[in-house]
Write a protein that holds these residues in place. Structure first.
Motif, PDB file in Angstrom:
ATOM      1  N   THR A 282     114.990  42.303   2.059  1.00 51.97           N
ATOM      2  CA  THR A 282     115.968  41.600   1.247  1.00 51.97           C
ATOM      3  C   THR A 282     115.659  41.763  -0.237  1.00 51.97           C
ATOM      4  O   THR A 282     114.495  41.814  -0.644  1.00 51.97           O
ATOM      5  CB  THR A 282     116.005  40.106   1.596  1.00 51.97           C
ATOM      6  OG1 THR A 282     114.682  39.554   1.449  1.00 51.97           O
ATOM      7  CG2 THR A 282     116.476  39.899   3.027  1.00 51.97           C
ATOM      8  N   VAL A 283     116.728  41.849  -1.023  1.00 55.32           N
ATOM      9  CA  VAL A 283     116.605  41.890  -2.485  1.00 55.32           C
ATOM     10  C   VAL A 283     117.537  40.829  -3.061  1.00 55.32           C
ATOM     11  O   VAL A 283     118.607  40.571  -2.517  1.00 55.32           O
ATOM     12  CB  VAL A 283     116.954  43.273  -3.054  1.00 55.32           C
ATOM     13  CG1 VAL A 283     115.919  44.309  -2.650  1.00 55.32           C
ATOM     14  CG2 VAL A 283     118.348  43.718  -2.626  1.00 55.32           C
ATOM     15  N   PRO A 284     117.148  40.190  -4.162  1.00 52.84           N
ATOM     16  CA  PRO A 284     118.021  39.178  -4.767  1.00 52.84           C
ATOM     17  C   PRO A 284     119.199  39.828  -5.477  1.00 52.84           C
ATOM     18  O   PRO A 284     119.071  40.905  -6.081  1.00 52.84           O
ATOM     19  CB  PRO A 284     117.089  38.476  -5.761  1.00 52.84           C
ATOM     20  CG  PRO A 284     116.050  39.494  -6.102  1.00 52.84           C
ATOM     21  CD  PRO A 284     115.854  40.308  -4.858  1.00 52.84           C
TER      22      PRO A 284
ATOM     23  N   PHE B 282     120.629  43.236   1.815  1.00 50.98           N
ATOM     24  CA  PHE B 282     119.675  44.065   2.527  1.00 50.98           C
ATOM     25  C   PHE B 282     119.490  45.394   1.816  1.00 50.98           C
ATOM     26  O   PHE B 282     120.414  45.938   1.214  1.00 50.98           O
ATOM     27  CB  PHE B 282     120.138  44.322   3.963  1.00 50.98           C
ATOM     28  CG  PHE B 282     120.192  43.081   4.804  1.00 50.98           C
ATOM     29  CD1 PHE B 282     119.121  42.209   4.864  1.00 50.98           C
ATOM     30  CD2 PHE B 282     121.333  42.781   5.538  1.00 50.98           C
ATOM     31  CE1 PHE B 282     119.169  41.070   5.648  1.00 50.98           C
ATOM     32  CE2 PHE B 282     121.391  41.642   6.325  1.00 50.98           C
ATOM     33  CZ  PHE B 282     120.308  40.781   6.377  1.00 50.98           C
ATOM     34  N   CYS B 283     118.289  45.914   1.932  1.00 54.06           N
ATOM     35  CA  CYS B 283     117.935  47.166   1.279  1.00 54.06           C
ATOM     36  C   CYS B 283     117.034  47.942   2.237  1.00 54.06           C
ATOM     37  O   CYS B 283     116.136  47.366   2.849  1.00 54.06           O
ATOM     38  CB  CYS B 283     117.207  46.864  -0.024  1.00 54.06           C
ATOM     39  SG  CYS B 283     116.809  48.288  -1.031  1.00 54.06           S
TER      40      CYS B 283
ATOM     41  N   ALA C 262     108.405  55.215  -5.654  1.00 47.77           N
ATOM     42  CA  ALA C 262     109.566  55.759  -6.346  1.00 47.77           C
ATOM     43  C   ALA C 262     110.840  55.527  -5.537  1.00 47.77           C
ATOM     44  O   ALA C 262     111.881  55.124  -6.076  1.00 47.77           O
ATOM     45  CB  ALA C 262     109.364  57.253  -6.610  1.00 47.77           C
ATOM     46  N   ALA C 263     110.773  55.765  -4.231  1.00 46.51           N
ATOM     47  CA  ALA C 263     111.942  55.561  -3.367  1.00 46.51           C
ATOM     48  C   ALA C 263     112.330  54.089  -3.311  1.00 46.51           C
ATOM     49  O   ALA C 263     113.522  53.741  -3.294  1.00 46.51           O
ATOM     50  CB  ALA C 263     111.649  56.086  -1.963  1.00 46.51           C
ATOM     51  N   CYS C 264     111.339  53.222  -3.297  1.00 50.02           N
ATOM     52  CA  CYS C 264     111.586  51.789  -3.229  1.00 50.02           C
ATOM     53  C   CYS C 264     112.271  51.302  -4.509  1.00 50.02           C
ATOM     54  O   CYS C 264     113.211  50.492  -4.452  1.00 50.02           O
ATOM     55  CB  CYS C 264     110.265  51.058  -3.021  1.00 50.02           C
ATOM     56  SG  CYS C 264     110.441  49.341  -2.533  1.00 50.02           S
TER      57      CYS C 264
ATOM     58  N   GLY D  61     120.430  48.427  -4.121  1.00 43.28           N
ATOM     59  CA  GLY D  61     120.645  47.205  -3.350  1.00 43.28           C
ATOM     60  C   GLY D  61     121.107  46.052  -4.216  1.00 43.28           C
ATOM     61  O   GLY D  61     121.949  45.244  -3.802  1.00 43.28           O
ATOM     62  N   GLU D  62     120.584  45.966  -5.424  1.00 44.37           N
ATOM     63  CA  GLU D  62     120.923  44.869  -6.315  1.00 44.37           C
ATOM     64  C   GLU D  62     122.342  44.972  -6.865  1.00 44.37           C
ATOM     65  O   GLU D  62     122.854  44.019  -7.468  1.00 44.37           O
ATOM     66  CB  GLU D  62     119.902  44.805  -7.457  1.00 44.37           C
ATOM     67  CG  GLU D  62     118.531  44.325  -6.995  1.00 44.37           C
ATOM     68  CD  GLU D  62     117.428  44.581  -8.001  1.00 44.37           C
ATOM     69  OE1 GLU D  62     117.732  45.188  -9.055  1.00 44.37           O
ATOM     70  OE2 GLU D  62     116.279  44.187  -7.740  1.00 44.37           O
TER      71      GLU D  62
END
Length: 207
Positions: A86-88, A96-97, A110-112, A119-120
C-alpha cells in the motif's frame, strides 16, 4: 514454478486438515530488533521503507512455504514471489502498488521508487491483483507500535501471505519494529514463521 506432488508431499495431512477450516489463517506479531539497520540508515541515507520492504521480501523468498500456493486441486511453488503493498494517496486514502522483486538492492530500490510514484497518482483504491497469486501483500503503519494485527482475506481459499510492520521505536538506544505475519495454515506452520523472524532479523542486521 513447480507443481507439488500431493502423494509425496510431507505436509499433505496438514494441507488437507486446515484447508477444510472456515478460518484457516494464522497471525503472529512480534518485535524485531533493528539497531544495526538503523545505524546504517543514518550513515547511508537510504529509504527505510524500501529497505524494510526489500529485506522482508528477501526473507519471504528464502522460505519455500512463503512461496507456495494452491488453487483447485493443485499445489505449486513459485521460484520468486513479489511485493504488492500500500502507498498513501490524497485525502488520507491508500492505493495498491506492485513491484517485481529483485535480490539486487539497487535494482529493487530503483524499481520501487518508480512504482511508488505511479501508485501515488491513483485517486482511489483499485484492486488489480485478484487473478494472480505470486504476491506477498504488505502494509506499513508507521504511526502505530502495534502488538497484534489481522488482515482481511477474500475467502478461506485465499492463501497469499500478508505481512505488516509498524512504528520504529527507540528505548535506551535499542531500535525495534513490530512485524506481523499472517499465512494460511494449510501451507505455513509456526516453525516457518519463527524461521521468518530469525532470518528477517539477520537480513536487516546485515543489510
Amino acid at each position: 514454478m513447480k507443481n507439488i506432488n500431493l502423494d509425496s508431499w510431507n505436509r499433505r495431512r496438514q494441507f488437507e486438515l486446515f484447508r477444510g477450516f472456515d478460518f484457516p489463517h494464522m497471525s503472529v506479531t512480534g518485535p524485531v530488533e533493528i539497531t544495526e539497520f538503523m545505524d546504517q540508515a543514518k550513515s547511508r541515507n537510504f529509504s527505510i521503507f524500501n529497505a524494510v520492504l526489500f529485506t522482508i521480501m528477501k526473507t519471504a523468498n528464502g522460505i519455500s512455504e512463503f512461496r507456495t500456493r494452491f488453487g483447485g486441486e493443485k499445489v505449486y511453488e513459485y521460484d520468486t514471489v513479489h511485493p504488492s503493498f500500500t502507498v498513501p494517496i490524497a485525502d488520507d486514502q491508500f492505493a495498491f502498488c506492485e513491484v517485481v522483486f529483485d535480490d539486487d538492492w539497487n535494482v529493487f530500490d530503483a524499481a520501487c521508487r518508480l512504482a511508488k510514484i505511479e501508485g501515488e497518482k491513483q485517486t482511489e483504491l483499485d484492486e488489480n491483483t485478484s487473478t494472480e497469486d505470486h504476491w506477498i501483500y504488505l502494509s506499513c503503519t508507521p504511526w502505530l507500535d502495534f502488538t497484534a494485527a489481522h488482515h482481511p482475506v477474500a475467502s478461506a481459499e485465499d492463501c497469499i501471505p500478508r505481512i505488516a510492520w509498524g512504528k520504529i521505536t527507540n528505548s535506551d538506544g535499542r531500535w525495534t519494529m513490530p512485524v506481523n505475519v499472517q499465512a494460511h495454515h494449510a501451507l505455513v506452520d509456526g516453525l516457518h514463521i519463527a524461521n521468518f523472524y530469525k532470518m528477517l532479523k539477520e537480513n536487516l542486521k546485515n543489510f
